[in-house]
Design a protein around this motif. Sequence first.
Motif, PDB file in Angstrom:
ATOM      1  N   ASP A 310       0.465  -1.132   0.246  1.00  0.00           N
ATOM      2  CA  ASP A 310       0.299  -0.222  -0.011  1.00  0.00           C
ATOM      3  C   ASP A 310       1.170   1.077   0.388  1.00  0.00           C
ATOM      4  O   ASP A 310       1.884   1.589   0.407  1.00  0.00           O
ATOM      5  CB  ASP A 310      -1.318  -0.278   0.764  1.00  0.00           C
ATOM      6  CG  ASP A 310      -0.433   0.472   2.182  1.00  0.00           C
ATOM      7  OD1 ASP A 310       0.465   0.832   2.749  1.00  0.00           O
ATOM      8  OD2 ASP A 310      -0.861  -0.943   3.603  1.00  0.00           O
ATOM      9  N   ILE A 313       0.041   5.606   4.859  1.00  0.00           N
ATOM     10  CA  ILE A 313       0.935   5.883   6.203  1.00  0.00           C
ATOM     11  C   ILE A 313       2.076   5.523   6.375  1.00  0.00           C
ATOM     12  O   ILE A 313       2.714   6.587   6.974  1.00  0.00           O
ATOM     13  CB  ILE A 313      -0.539   6.604   7.040  1.00  0.00           C
ATOM     14  CG1 ILE A 313      -0.985   4.910   8.307  1.00  0.00           C
ATOM     15  CG2 ILE A 313      -1.114   7.552   6.801  1.00  0.00           C
ATOM     16  CD1 ILE A 313      -1.229   5.434   9.359  1.00  0.00           C
ATOM     17  N   ALA A 346      -1.001 -10.504  15.082  1.00  0.00           N
ATOM     18  CA  ALA A 346      -0.788 -11.957  15.564  1.00  0.00           C
ATOM     19  C   ALA A 346      -1.191 -13.047  15.064  1.00  0.00           C
ATOM     20  O   ALA A 346      -0.460 -13.984  14.917  1.00  0.00           O
ATOM     21  CB  ALA A 346      -0.903 -11.281  17.184  1.00  0.00           C
TER      22      ALA A 346
HETATM   23  P1  ADP Z   1      -5.338  -3.173  13.946  1.00  0.00           P
HETATM   24  O1  ADP Z   1      -6.556  -4.401  15.019  1.00  0.00           O
HETATM   25  O2  ADP Z   1      -5.707  -2.800  15.306  1.00  0.00           O
HETATM   26  O3  ADP Z   1      -5.569  -3.055  12.612  1.00  0.00           O
HETATM   27  P2  ADP Z   1      -3.156  -5.377  14.175  1.00  0.00           P
HETATM   28  O4  ADP Z   1      -2.564  -6.309  14.531  1.00  0.00           O
HETATM   29  O5  ADP Z   1      -4.144  -5.927  12.434  1.00  0.00           O
HETATM   30  O6  ADP Z   1      -4.502  -4.889  14.295  1.00  0.00           O
HETATM   31  O7  ADP Z   1      -2.653  -4.260  12.896  1.00  0.00           O
HETATM   32  C1  ADP Z   1      -1.656  -3.701  14.307  1.00  0.00           C
HETATM   33  C2  ADP Z   1      -1.118  -1.845  14.282  1.00  0.00           C
HETATM   34  O8  ADP Z   1      -0.208  -2.352  12.658  1.00  0.00           O
HETATM   35  C3  ADP Z   1      -1.593  -1.550  13.369  1.00  0.00           C
HETATM   36  O9  ADP Z   1      -2.800  -1.057  14.452  1.00  0.00           O
HETATM   37  C4  ADP Z   1      -1.134  -0.590  12.530  1.00  0.00           C
HETATM   38  O10 ADP Z   1      -1.549   0.568  13.799  1.00  0.00           O
HETATM   39  C5  ADP Z   1       0.115  -1.042  11.822  1.00  0.00           C
HETATM   40  N1  ADP Z   1      -1.147  -1.359  11.011  1.00  0.00           N
HETATM   41  C6  ADP Z   1      -1.077  -2.027  10.625  1.00  0.00           C
HETATM   42  N2  ADP Z   1      -1.116  -2.334   9.078  1.00  0.00           N
HETATM   43  C7  ADP Z   1      -0.646  -1.869   8.805  1.00  0.00           C
HETATM   44  C8  ADP Z   1      -0.063  -0.559   7.627  1.00  0.00           C
HETATM   45  N3  ADP Z   1      -1.281  -1.093   5.824  1.00  0.00           N
HETATM   46  N4  ADP Z   1       0.287   0.526   7.173  1.00  0.00           N
HETATM   47  C9  ADP Z   1       0.398   1.513   8.394  1.00  0.00           C
HETATM   48  N5  ADP Z   1       0.100   0.978   9.459  1.00  0.00           N
HETATM   49  C10 ADP Z   1      -0.218  -0.490   9.461  1.00  0.00           C
END
Ligand code: ADP
Length: 378
Positions: A310, A313, A346
């Motif tokens: 992607d 951010i 996770a």
């Molecule tokens: P959540 O349910 O919070 O999305 P995840 O385990 O899927 O939990 O993701 C953990 C964290 O990793 C997210 O809260 C975010 O801060 C970061 N994150 C995950 N995927 C991305 C992404 N594609 N771009 C930016 N940050 C991401």
Amino acid sequence: MIKSSGRRAKSLPLASRLLLSHLLVMIVGVSSLVIIGKLSSPRFFVLHLQQLEGSGVTLRYARTFLVKGFERAWNRGTFWAVIVGATAASGLSYWVSQRIVQPLTQIEQITKKFAAGQLDERLPPSEIPEINQLATSFNRMAASLEDVEHRRRELVSDLTHELRTPLTVIRGYLEELATDRIDPTPAVYEQLAKETRRLERLINDLQELSKAEAGYLPIKLQPINLRPLLESLMQKFSDQLLEDGPLLSLECPAQLPPVIADIDRVEQVLVNLLGNALTYTETGSITIRVRVEPEGQHSRVPRLWIAVIDTGIGIAPEDLPHVFERFWRAEKSRNQHTGGTGIGLAISKRLIELQGGQIEVESQLGQGSTFRFYLPLA
Ligand code: ADP
């Protein structure tokens, strides 16, 4: 039951058994030595005397006297030899038995301490290879149990923290409603419902994670072609995209070799990765790129790599090592807004590992992120 415990009470400890077995061997050895010596030595002596007489030495009068004297000397010599030999052998046998039994006693004491909760107890190495092997296996098991216990404590403390936030918000609203400090508007109820949903999602994710971590998730591995799944996911996610949102595209060879995987679990992982990409990407693009890695480059088996790229951010370099940790979120406040629980990645990591693959991430803050994983080819 009573019979067996009675028998156990009578059974001898290992040290005594070893000592007794050594003594038994010694008694058999010494007795056969004494009996054979007692029977054969005088005969050989007489034979020797006959040879002497044959060569011209006259022993007629001294013969009986010589034979008696030999027997007495033999008896006395054998008596002292048996006394000294038996004492030395018993002492040695006692020492050897102690050396074998001592590490076993130590193992027993340490396992007792371990069972009582002292999880940092470890067995020292032993010079007896079999006992050393036992100690190594025990230490390996102890380390893994300590790790599990450590993670369990961490989970409970993380969980308490995660559950407290929505509960505090709900209680706050309910108390204010009860004392008429705020009006019961639909917005308030919507906020309450939102926090309840958050709790619900947290519990569902957690259940899934605990199953995945404990290996209870049923994984049906079979050869599958991922292309139809990828196409249907593209369709599903394109429908969710707003017009000014990111562009979704699939880069995948027309003919995909089958992978060994569980299609539902792969879908679960991809939904999580695409969902995250969508949440954290306002403009630009989200691409699924599929690549076949032949054997020999980095692994002995050919693998299929799937990347979700992607232009969102991104994730700060210091945060990257934590993204696959449960409950980890880049900015807690930001994710309060997005409703993330920090468990999705996770679970994805565990699911990919359960299918024999691995997941990794690359990212640059402000530029975008790439989450990629591989699965073994069929
Ligand atoms: P959540 O349910 O919070 O999305 P995840 O385990 O899927 O939990 O993701 C953990 C964290 O990793 C997210 O809260 C975010 O801060 C970061 N994150 C995950 N995927 C991305 C992404 N594609 N771009 C930016 N940050 C991401």
